[in-house]
Design a protein around this motif. Structure first.
Motif, short mmCIF file in Angstrom:
data_model
loop_
_atom_site.label_atom_id
_atom_site.label_comp_id
_atom_site.label_asym_id
_atom_site.label_seq_id
_atom_site.Cartn_x
_atom_site.Cartn_y
_atom_site.Cartn_z
N SER A 53 145.86 63.02 12.27
CA SER A 53 146.46 61.86 12.96
C SER A 53 147.50 61.07 12.19
CB SER A 53 145.40 60.87 13.42
OG SER A 53 144.15 61.33 13.16
N GLU A 54 148.16 61.70 11.22
CA GLU A 54 149.12 60.95 10.42
C GLU A 54 150.48 60.90 11.12
OE1 GLU A 54 148.27 59.03 7.31
OE2 GLU A 54 146.65 59.67 8.59
N SER A 55 150.46 61.06 12.41
CA SER A 55 151.72 60.98 13.12
C SER A 55 152.28 59.59 12.91
CB SER A 55 151.50 61.25 14.60
OG SER A 55 150.68 60.26 15.14
N SER A 56 153.60 59.49 12.91
CA SER A 56 154.23 58.21 12.57
C SER A 56 153.77 57.09 13.48
CB SER A 56 155.75 58.35 12.64
OG SER A 56 156.11 58.87 13.91
N GLY A 57 153.41 57.45 14.70
CA GLY A 57 152.96 56.45 15.66
C GLY A 57 151.68 55.76 15.24
N ASN A 58 150.90 56.44 14.42
CA ASN A 58 149.60 55.87 14.03
C ASN A 58 149.64 55.16 12.68
OD1 ASN A 58 148.32 56.63 16.27
ND2 ASN A 58 147.38 58.47 15.42
N SER A 59 150.76 55.29 12.00
CA SER A 59 150.77 54.82 10.62
C SER A 59 150.60 53.31 10.51
CB SER A 59 152.07 55.25 9.92
OG SER A 59 153.15 54.71 10.65
N HIS A 60 150.89 52.59 11.58
CA HIS A 60 150.74 51.13 11.51
C HIS A 60 149.29 50.69 11.60
CE1 HIS A 60 150.54 51.91 15.81
NE2 HIS A 60 149.87 50.79 15.89
N MET A 61 148.47 51.64 12.03
CA MET A 61 147.04 51.32 12.21
C MET A 61 146.42 50.86 10.89
SD MET A 61 144.66 53.98 14.13
CE MET A 61 144.22 53.78 15.81
N SER A 62 145.72 49.79 10.92
CA SER A 62 145.09 49.33 9.68
C SER A 62 143.95 50.27 9.35
CB SER A 62 144.56 47.92 9.84
OG SER A 62 143.25 47.96 10.33
N LYS A 63 143.67 50.34 8.07
CA LYS A 63 142.69 51.32 7.59
C LYS A 63 141.34 51.13 8.27
CE LYS A 63 141.48 53.46 3.24
NZ LYS A 63 141.39 53.29 1.80
N SER A 64 140.93 49.86 8.38
CA SER A 64 139.59 49.62 8.92
C SER A 64 139.51 49.94 10.40
CB SER A 64 139.21 48.16 8.68
OG SER A 64 140.07 47.35 9.43
N LEU A 65 140.67 49.97 11.06
CA LEU A 65 140.62 50.25 12.49
C LEU A 65 140.75 51.74 12.78
CD1 LEU A 65 142.60 47.30 14.02
CD2 LEU A 65 140.19 47.82 14.28
N LYS A 66 140.99 52.48 11.73
CA LYS A 66 141.11 53.92 11.93
C LYS A 66 139.71 54.47 12.10
CE LYS A 66 144.81 56.40 9.98
NZ LYS A 66 145.51 56.68 8.74
N PRO A 67 139.42 55.06 13.25
CA PRO A 67 138.05 55.57 13.43
C PRO A 67 137.80 56.74 12.49
CG PRO A 67 139.45 56.21 15.25
CD PRO A 67 140.27 55.32 14.39
N PRO A 68 136.58 56.83 12.01
CA PRO A 68 136.26 57.97 11.16
C PRO A 68 136.35 59.26 11.97
CG PRO A 68 134.32 56.62 11.54
CD PRO A 68 135.45 55.97 12.25
N VAL A 69 136.74 60.31 11.27
CA VAL A 69 136.89 61.60 11.96
C VAL A 69 135.64 62.43 11.72
CG1 VAL A 69 138.22 63.72 11.98
CG2 VAL A 69 139.37 61.52 11.75
N VAL A 70 135.13 63.02 12.77
CA VAL A 70 133.98 63.94 12.57
C VAL A 70 134.40 65.34 13.00
CG1 VAL A 70 132.02 62.42 12.67
CG2 VAL A 70 133.04 63.18 14.79
N SER A 123 130.78 55.29 15.56
CA SER A 123 130.50 54.70 14.25
C SER A 123 131.58 53.70 13.88
CB SER A 123 130.33 55.78 13.18
OG SER A 123 131.57 56.28 12.81
N LEU A 124 132.81 53.93 14.42
CA LEU A 124 133.84 52.92 14.16
C LEU A 124 133.43 51.59 14.79
CD1 LEU A 124 136.71 52.03 13.26
CD2 LEU A 124 137.45 52.65 15.56
N SER A 125 132.96 51.70 16.05
CA SER A 125 132.60 50.46 16.73
C SER A 125 131.44 49.79 16.02
CB SER A 125 132.29 50.75 18.20
OG SER A 125 130.96 50.49 18.50
N LYS A 126 130.51 50.64 15.52
CA LYS A 126 129.37 50.08 14.79
C LYS A 126 129.85 49.37 13.52
CE LYS A 126 125.09 52.18 13.49
NZ LYS A 126 124.43 53.48 13.49
#
Ligand code: ADP
Ligand code: MG
Length: 919
Positions: free
Chosen positions: A292-309, A426-429
């Motif tokens: 998901s490192e597409s440029s569109g997502n790069s503004h996303m703050s780290k904590s809001l990035k959902p963990p990937v499973v 888990s992100l929401s948690k």
């Protein structure tokens, strides 16, 4: 059910998966691309359109159809077994392997062979480890990276499918099969804190799915997700695996259950399919450069990035024997049964054929096996098939069909797809926890903020009130100071004015005498003398200036001298200190000696008493014995220092009083011997100091004797002690009258007049001061010169004397003010008449507190009587009263002064005239 939103596609080419995360490449080579050298097999190129339900469902769900990945096929030849070694001893194997070129030659007859190319060709010597690495490892690694994977063994019974897949290797570790090795690899790669492994173990027999981990669970339904096409067995036991041992135990348990089930169904394991499912769920920590490192997502703050499973599923299938059922009719099944037994296997064959031929219809739904393996063939999984063959020419037919199955399977192309998704749960948690933390922190900060504000407010209030208080005090002080200054200057002006008035009057008088009545007509004649006078004055001024200069010089010289003297003084001071010390020592010595002298005096007194006593006794009774009491008293007096302290509650004088008798002591006041007299008067004075003795002393004529002493002797010591005794006796009202009656004032006055020692004066002043406090004696006291005597004593200037004088005046003034309020006194105070007021005013500001207090009281008492007011204004006593009303440290005196000032019309008028505010 997982939906593959946010799916990221890995790179999976030619059976070799190269994930963007992994740099190591698989050991496998891209043999398939070099395939079809001579064989009939034609590799099907990527054909996503015909990949069947699984892949199309996945592409619908994920919007990503994955990467083409062909099913990889290895062939494994079992070594000859014991039976074959004997039976086929004379025959050559029906197959010949060329592993280096990955080819297999199948002998059709003595002169013809068919050559087939496979992805891997594993000879009878291939170790289990090599088989694992070649066949299974790439698939297992794919599973660890989030791809589904299938490893399947196909072949005739007894050719080593179970050996290849399910061997536990308990006796020889080298024997461990793919299942065991795969789990070992998985366990070493995952982190059990963030990842999980769960396992199901199933058997498919006659179209029923049985749970090998729970035999009671013998008809498990297969559920397909219509959206994603994912297949699952929700009814199957799912066991969490955390270590290899528990996995081995699980496999053993499954095997035992398989054996038991087959016994019960009167069948053998070769007729059933064993399916091991391993679910690997891995959480990807936020890794840079990942997905998901597409440029569109790069503004996303780290904590809001959902963990990937990543969820990879490994399916290991140990298929039932592939031999044709009609050939093994010896097993006692009916044809129908046999058909049912092999339904799944033949359905698998049909599906693979359809897929290989790119047929538009793939009959996945024909059997449970094909439904379960939907993702493995033509789906999104990476699939590796190992076909097992035996070397015996007797089974050439079966071997051929197995090889053909493998060849067809090689044509099946899957669309390998990464099973990766964002773990929104888990992100929401995590966000919820973060939010709660923030809410708590916010609450704490708010509380701290409110507390801080409160603290600052309180501090500010305190500071403001402090400042206000300071300001008010300063203002009050300033006001007072200005008023005092004003008062002082008014006072000075008044004095100057009256002085000038007097001078003017005197000058006028003088001038009047000189010039007769013609003062006014001298104006014309006075110019010339005035000029003369001016030049005189100039001369005078000049002279003054000169003398001022001289004086200044003198001052400078004196200053120098002073510094010199200061040095000398410092030296002198230390000398004085030393002398002081010496003096103190001397004084102590003197006191000690005086004590001794007193003792000796007492002894002398005794002796004279004894002598007296003896003489009288001799006169009366001849030489009879003397008084016992006196004797014992004397012995006590003789040895005062060895008295038992326990018996000495009373002072020796009191004892003397008791034992010797007052009369005797008084008689000694008239003794011829001066020392005896002095001693006796001291004894009487001591006794008189005790109130309890006073009446007795007076009754015994002590007072008279003391007054007599003032008259009869010139000795100042006797005067001092006697006056002290009289002063003590004069505390009592009756005694005061007695003293007056016996001419005490006159005696005290003359004593004062002759005295040199301030202490004598103090005693006399004290006695008169006491008398001054008697209301009835006021007039007599004054007329006999008591006040005059008091005022006369101030000449000595000793503060002790002055204090007594002031006390006497205050006492007298108090009686007078009492009398004036009772109306018995009119006119000016006798004190004022006797000129006490100027002394009072002069001393009102004295530093000595004892004096000042009495004076202040005296002023207040005098001011009570309006008759004194005029005189008090004239003498400046009013200023002192104003000062007392403002500054006196004693509240009662302060308010008394204030009351008297405000009660007197004369004072009020005067204060108003001078604009002095006494509020
Ligand atoms: P299948 O499961 O295909 O019926 P098995 O795995 O039970 O066959 O193998 C039959 C027998 O042959 C077993 O005794 C097994 O130990 C032995 N065997 C199979 N393959 C090999 C091999 N590669 N090396 C040695 N022994 C083998
Ligand atoms: Mg088997």
């Amino acid at each position: 059910m997982s939906t593959s939103t946010g799916t990221v596609t890995g790179n999976y080419r030619n059976g070799t998966q190269r994930s963007s995360l992994r740099t190591q490449s698989s050991a496998s080579t891209s043999a398939a691309q070099k395939s079809t050298v001579k064989s009939k097999s034609v590799l099907r190129k990527s054909s996503p359109a015909s990949l069947g339900g699984g892949s199309s469902a996945a592409s619908k769900a994920g919007g990503d159809s994955g990467v083409p990945g062909r099913v990889r096929v290895a062939v494994r030849l079992r070594p000859r077994n014991g039976e074959e070694l004997i039976a086929d001893a004379d025959f050559a194997d029906c197959v010949e392997l060329q592993p280096e070129v990955k080819r297999l030659k199948l002998r059709k007859n003595n002169w013809d062979t068919d050559t087939f190319e496979f992805d891997e060709v594993l000879t009878e010597y291939a170790s289990q480890k090599r088989v694992y690495e070649v066949v299974a490892k790439p698939v297992v690694e794919g599973v660890l990276d989030g791809y589904n994977g299938t490893i399947m063994a196909y072949g005739q019974t007894g050719t080593g499918k179970t050996y290849t897949l399910g061997q536990l290797g308990e006796e020889d570790v080298a024997d461990r099969g793919i299942m065991v090795r795969a789990m070992e690899d998985i366990l070493t790669q995952v982190s059990l804190e963030t990842d999980s492994i769960s396992v199901s173990y199933l058997q498919l027999y006659m179209e029923t799915v049985q749970d090998l981990l729970d035999p009671a669970n013998d008809n498990i339904a297969i559920v397909e997700d219509p959206k994603s096409g994912d297949v699952s067995l929700p009814g199957a036991t799912l066991v969490e695996i955390r270590d290899q041992q528990s996995f081995l135990e699980l496999l053993q348990l499954g095997e035992a259950h398989r054996f038991a089930a087959n016994t019960k169904l009167n069948t053998e394991s070769s007729r059933s399919h064993a399916i091991l499912m391993v679910n690997v769920r891995r959480s990807l920590k936020t890794r840079d450069g990942l997905s998901s490192e597409s440029s569109g997502n790069s503004h996303m703050s780290k904590s809001l990035k959902p963990p990937v499973v990543r969820k990879g599923k490994l399916v290991v299938v140990d298929l039932a024997g592939s031999e044709r059922i009609n050939k093994s009719g010896s097993e006692g099944h009916t044809l129908e049964e046999a058909k049912s037994i092999n339904l799944s296997l033949s359905a698998l064959g049909k599906c693979i054929n359809a897929l290989a031929e790119n047929s538009s219809h793939v009959p996945f739904r024909d059997s449970k096996l094909t439904r379960l393996l939907r993702d493995s063939f033509g789906g999104t999984a990476r699939t590796s098939l190992v076909i097992t063959i035996g070397p015996s020419p007797r089974h050439r037919g079966e071997t051929t069909s197995t090889i053909m199955f493998g060849q067809r399977a090689m044509k099946v192309e899957n669309m390998v797809k990464l099973k990766e998704e964002f773990d929104y749960k888990s992100l929401s948690k995590r966000l919820e926890v973060q939010l709660d933390n923030l809410i708590e922190e916010n609450e704490r900060q708010q509380k701290a903020f409110v507390d801080e504000i409160e603290r600052i407010t309180v501090e500010a209030h305190n500071q403001i009130s402090e400042a206000e208080k300071r300001y008010a005090n300063a203002l009050e002080e300033e006001k007072l100071r200005y008023q005092n200054d004003y008062m002082e200057s008014i006072k000075k002006l008044e004095e100057n004015w009256s002085k000038n008035q007097k001078k003017l009057a005197a000058e006028r008088l003088a001038l009047g005498e000189k010039n007769g009545m013609d003062i006014t007509s001298n104006g014309n004649r006075s110019i010339a003398p005035a000029l003369e006078e001016v030049s005189d004055l100039k001369k005078l001024l000049h002279k003054e200036a000169q003398s001022k200069m001289a004086a200044e010089e003198e001052v400078n010289r004196l200053k120098l001298q002073v510094t010199e003297l200061m040095k000398v003084e410092a030296a002198g001071k230390s000398e004085i200190m030393r002398l002081h010390k010496m003096l103190e020592n001397e004084t102590q010595q003197k006191e000690k000696l005086e004590g001794e002298i007193a003792t000796l005096h007492t002894q002398l007194l005794q002796l004279s008493v004894t002598a007296d006593e003896t003489r009288r006794n001799l006169e009366k009774h001849g030489s009879e014995k003397t008084s016992g009491a006196l004797d014992s008293f004397m012995s006590q007096l003789r040895l005062p220092q060895i008295q038992d302290p326990g018996n000495a509650e009373k002072p020796p004088v009191a004892k003397l009083f008791e034992q010797v008798g007052l009369q005797k002591i008084l008689s000694l006041l008239e003794a011829d011997d001066a020392d005896v007299r002095i001693h006796a008067v001291k004894v009487v004075a001591n006794l008189a100091a005790e109130e309890a003795n006073q009446q007795q002393i007076v009754e015994a004529g002590g007072l008279t004797s003391l007054l007599m002493l003032l008259r009869s002797t010139e000795d100042e010591t006797i005067h001092r002690v006697a006056a002290g005794a009289i002063a003590n006796l004069a505390m009592n009202e009756t005694n005061q009258e007695l003293i007056m009656d016996q001419g005490g004032i006159g005696l005290l006055s003359s004593t004062a007049a002759n005295a040199h020692d301030p202490q004598t004066l103090r005693m006399v002043a004290g006695a008169i001061a006491n008398l001054c406090g008697n209301d009835k004696l006021q007039t007599k006291l004054r007329s006999e010169g008591g006040i005059a005597a008091l005022l006369g004593m101030v000449r000595c200037g000793h503060p002790d004397v002055l204090a007594q004088v002031a006390r006497g005046i205050a006492n007298f003034a108090k009686c007078e003010s009492r009398a004036s309020t009772q109306g018995t006194k009119r006119g000016k105070s006798l004190l004022i008449e006797d000129g006490a007021l100027s002394w009072i005013v002069q001393n009102a500001k004295t530093e000595t507190t004892a004096i000042r207090r009495h004076i202040e009281l005296a002023l207040c008492h005098l001011a009570q009587h309006e008759g004194n007011a005029k005189e008090m204004v004239k003498e400046g006593a009013i200023w002192e009263l104003v000062r007392i009303s403002r500054e006196c440290s004693r509240e009662d005196i302060r308010s008394l002064a204030h009351r008297t000032l405000t009660a007197s019309p004369t004072f009020l008028t005067e204060l108003r005239r001078l604009r002095v505010d006494i509020r």
